[in-house]
Write a protein that holds these residues in place. Structure first.
Motif, PDB file in Angstrom:
ATOM      1  N   ALA A   1       3.659  15.741  67.828  1.00  0.00           N
ATOM      2  CA  ALA A   1       4.581  14.702  68.364  1.00  0.00           C
ATOM      3  C   ALA A   1       3.990  13.194  68.097  1.00  0.00           C
ATOM      4  N   SER A   2       5.147  12.331  68.029  1.00  0.00           N
ATOM      5  CA  SER A   2       4.721  11.007  67.604  1.00  0.00           C
ATOM      6  C   SER A   2       5.704  10.130  67.873  1.00  0.00           C
ATOM      7  N   GLU A   3       5.697   8.864  68.096  1.00  0.00           N
ATOM      8  CA  GLU A   3       6.597   7.864  68.454  1.00  0.00           C
ATOM      9  C   GLU A   3       7.795   7.910  67.673  1.00  0.00           C
ATOM     10  N   LYS A   4       7.845   8.442  66.332  1.00  0.00           N
ATOM     11  CA  LYS A   4       8.902   8.487  65.410  1.00  0.00           C
ATOM     12  C   LYS A   4       9.422   9.755  65.474  1.00  0.00           C
ATOM     13  N   GLY A   5       9.161  10.732  66.180  1.00  0.00           N
ATOM     14  CA  GLY A   5       9.410  12.214  66.449  1.00  0.00           C
ATOM     15  C   GLY A   5      10.885  12.129  67.232  1.00  0.00           C
ATOM     16  N   ASP A   6      11.552  13.202  66.960  1.00  0.00           N
ATOM     17  CA  ASP A   6      12.939  13.460  67.762  1.00  0.00           C
ATOM     18  C   ASP A   6      12.502  13.778  69.162  1.00  0.00           C
ATOM     19  N   PRO A   7      12.720  13.439  70.235  1.00  0.00           N
ATOM     20  CA  PRO A   7      12.281  13.989  71.547  1.00  0.00           C
ATOM     21  C   PRO A   7      12.918  15.062  71.708  1.00  0.00           C
ATOM     22  N   ILE A   8      14.344  15.595  71.388  1.00  0.00           N
ATOM     23  CA  ILE A   8      14.865  16.775  71.721  1.00  0.00           C
ATOM     24  C   ILE A   8      14.005  17.786  70.978  1.00  0.00           C
ATOM     25  N   GLU A   9      13.745  17.669  69.812  1.00  0.00           N
ATOM     26  CA  GLU A   9      13.069  18.732  69.126  1.00  0.00           C
ATOM     27  C   GLU A   9      11.699  18.636  69.758  1.00  0.00           C
ATOM     28  N   ILE A  10      11.039  17.844  69.893  1.00  0.00           N
ATOM     29  CA  ILE A  10       9.557  17.862  70.549  1.00  0.00           C
ATOM     30  C   ILE A  10       9.800  18.600  71.880  1.00  0.00           C
ATOM     31  N   GLN A  11      10.805  18.343  72.791  1.00  0.00           N
ATOM     32  CA  GLN A  11      10.682  19.211  74.141  1.00  0.00           C
ATOM     33  C   GLN A  11      11.069  20.479  73.862  1.00  0.00           C
ATOM     34  N   ARG A  12      11.983  20.870  72.805  1.00  0.00           N
ATOM     35  CA  ARG A  12      12.216  22.118  72.569  1.00  0.00           C
ATOM     36  C   ARG A  12      10.999  22.942  72.130  1.00  0.00           C
ATOM     37  N   GLU A  13       9.956  22.244  71.174  1.00  0.00           N
ATOM     38  CA  GLU A  13       8.518  23.122  71.067  1.00  0.00           C
ATOM     39  C   GLU A  13       7.738  23.039  72.280  1.00  0.00           C
ATOM     40  N   VAL A  14       7.756  21.889  73.120  1.00  0.00           N
ATOM     41  CA  VAL A  14       6.995  22.140  74.361  1.00  0.00           C
ATOM     42  C   VAL A  14       7.437  23.232  75.126  1.00  0.00           C
ATOM     43  N   HIS A  15       8.612  23.364  75.425  1.00  0.00           N
ATOM     44  CA  HIS A  15       9.189  24.622  76.051  1.00  0.00           C
ATOM     45  C   HIS A  15       8.679  25.893  75.523  1.00  0.00           C
ATOM     46  N   ALA A  16       8.821  26.054  74.229  1.00  0.00           N
ATOM     47  CA  ALA A  16       8.241  27.106  73.692  1.00  0.00           C
ATOM     48  C   ALA A  16       6.641  27.689  73.641  1.00  0.00           C
ATOM     49  N   LYS A  17       5.780  26.379  73.826  1.00  0.00           N
ATOM     50  CA  LYS A  17       4.510  26.453  73.716  1.00  0.00           C
ATOM     51  C   LYS A  17       3.497  26.029  74.716  1.00  0.00           C
TER      52      LYS A  17
ATOM     53  N   LYS B   1      12.385  16.569  82.034  1.00  0.00           N
ATOM     54  CA  LYS B   1      13.639  15.453  81.878  1.00  0.00           C
ATOM     55  C   LYS B   1      13.576  14.861  80.467  1.00  0.00           C
ATOM     56  N   ARG B   2      12.508  15.178  79.530  1.00  0.00           N
ATOM     57  CA  ARG B   2      12.418  14.527  78.371  1.00  0.00           C
ATOM     58  C   ARG B   2      12.250  12.982  78.527  1.00  0.00           C
ATOM     59  N   ILE B   3      11.507  12.620  79.399  1.00  0.00           N
ATOM     60  CA  ILE B   3      10.909  11.180  79.836  1.00  0.00           C
ATOM     61  C   ILE B   3       9.803  10.872  79.009  1.00  0.00           C
ATOM     62  N   THR B   4       9.673   9.754  78.353  1.00  0.00           N
ATOM     63  CA  THR B   4       8.592   9.186  77.517  1.00  0.00           C
ATOM     64  C   THR B   4       8.018   8.130  78.157  1.00  0.00           C
ATOM     65  N   LEU B   5       8.681   7.265  78.838  1.00  0.00           N
ATOM     66  CA  LEU B   5       8.582   5.924  79.243  1.00  0.00           C
ATOM     67  C   LEU B   5       8.416   5.872  80.596  1.00  0.00           C
ATOM     68  N   ASP B   6       7.452   5.401  81.351  1.00  0.00           N
ATOM     69  CA  ASP B   6       7.158   5.414  82.726  1.00  0.00           C
ATOM     70  C   ASP B   6       7.270   3.710  82.957  1.00  0.00           C
ATOM     71  N   PRO B   7       8.267   3.203  83.752  1.00  0.00           N
ATOM     72  CA  PRO B   7       8.405   1.699  83.960  1.00  0.00           C
ATOM     73  C   PRO B   7       7.115   1.121  84.490  1.00  0.00           C
ATOM     74  N   ASN B   8       6.234   1.967  85.289  1.00  0.00           N
ATOM     75  CA  ASN B   8       4.801   1.233  85.399  1.00  0.00           C
ATOM     76  C   ASN B   8       4.017   1.004  84.406  1.00  0.00           C
TER      77      ASN B   8
END
Length: 246
Positions: free
Chosen positions: A115-131, A83-90
């Motif tokens: 990955a970094s805080e300033k990275g694009d989550p959409i692009e990072i997730q796309r790469e995560v799905h690939a790797k 779901k491209r979630i990076t923040l857990d409210p806990n």
């Protein structure tokens, strides 16, 4: 019945293998094999989260008598993948998973993803799905939240006192501190948990915290439980883990 337990691993594969070696040595001395419970937080902060997951998956596939529980850091990976979630409210500090204090970037680096805080989550997730192998995500998603025995409940963070186990909330089992750590009532079974990093594992009478801070460079010390009695495993053998007098 006897159980071995290992606290938060946080991507330190060499430390995990060393903890298993200490358990094997103890089994060889006693002649009594027993299941091994891993208390979650397999990933983040350390250098080889991918290796930890692969090692545990391979051991389970080979028939090792291991149980692996889910930790809050493990849930970060599955939630980002799905779901491209990076923040857990806990996370009270408002940190996102890629912040160096949480260690998500280190986990993804072990898969070859930058990955970094300033990275694009959409692009990072796309790469995560690939790797990131989807089998690893399925593995994390399938992990139980606790294991209950006659004398001990093994869980990542702890329990909500006074609530039956089948009514516990996932967020509490993965995240709880306030309302649990300061509670000194007898929960019935001994609660064996990680999540709250200490300088070394400690026994508080009604609970044992096995997170000795491996995520911050301290040793990963496994423990043995027989009923409510506990021992830490060292190179030289067993060391009784007794309730503190504080």
């Amino acid at each position: 019945m006897r159980y071995y337990a290992i606290g938060d691993i946080h991507g330190h594969l060499d430390a995990l293998k060393q903890a298993h070696a200490l358990i094997r040595a103890d089994i060889a001395r006693s002649g009594q094999p027993a299941p091994i419970i891993h208390l979650g937080d397999l990933i983040d902060r350390g250098p080889n989260s991918r290796g930890v997951i692969e090692y545990l998956m391979a051991g389970l596939a080979a028939g090792e008598d291991w149980h692996v529980l889910k930790g809050n850091h493990d849930r970060y990976l599955e939630r980002f993948y799905r779901k491209r979630i990076t923040l857990d409210p806990n996370t009270r500090t408002g940190l996102i998973w890629f912040d160096y204090r949480l260690g998500g970037a280190e986990t993804l680096a072990s898969y070859g993803v930058a990955a970094s805080e300033k990275g694009d989550p959409i692009e990072i997730q796309r790469e995560v799905h690939a790797k990131v192998p989807e089998a690893h995500i399925h593995f994390i998603e399938s992990l139980p939240l606790y294991k209950q025995t006659e004398h001990v409940i093994f869980v990542h963070a702890g329990i909500r006192p006074g609530v039956a186990m089948d009514a516990q909330q996932e967020d509490d089992l993965l995240w709880i501190r306030e309302g649990f750590l300061e509670d000194d009532t007898d929960h019935g079974p001994l609660i064996v948990h990680g999540h709250t990093a200490l300088e070394a594992p400690a026994h508080f009478g009604n609970r044992v915290d096995l997170d000795g801070g491996t995520g911050y460079g301290r040793p990963l010390v496994p423990a043995l439980f027989e009923g409510r009695d506990a021992w830490l495993l060292r190179e030289e053998g067993r060391e009784a883990l007794l309730p503190s007098e504080a």
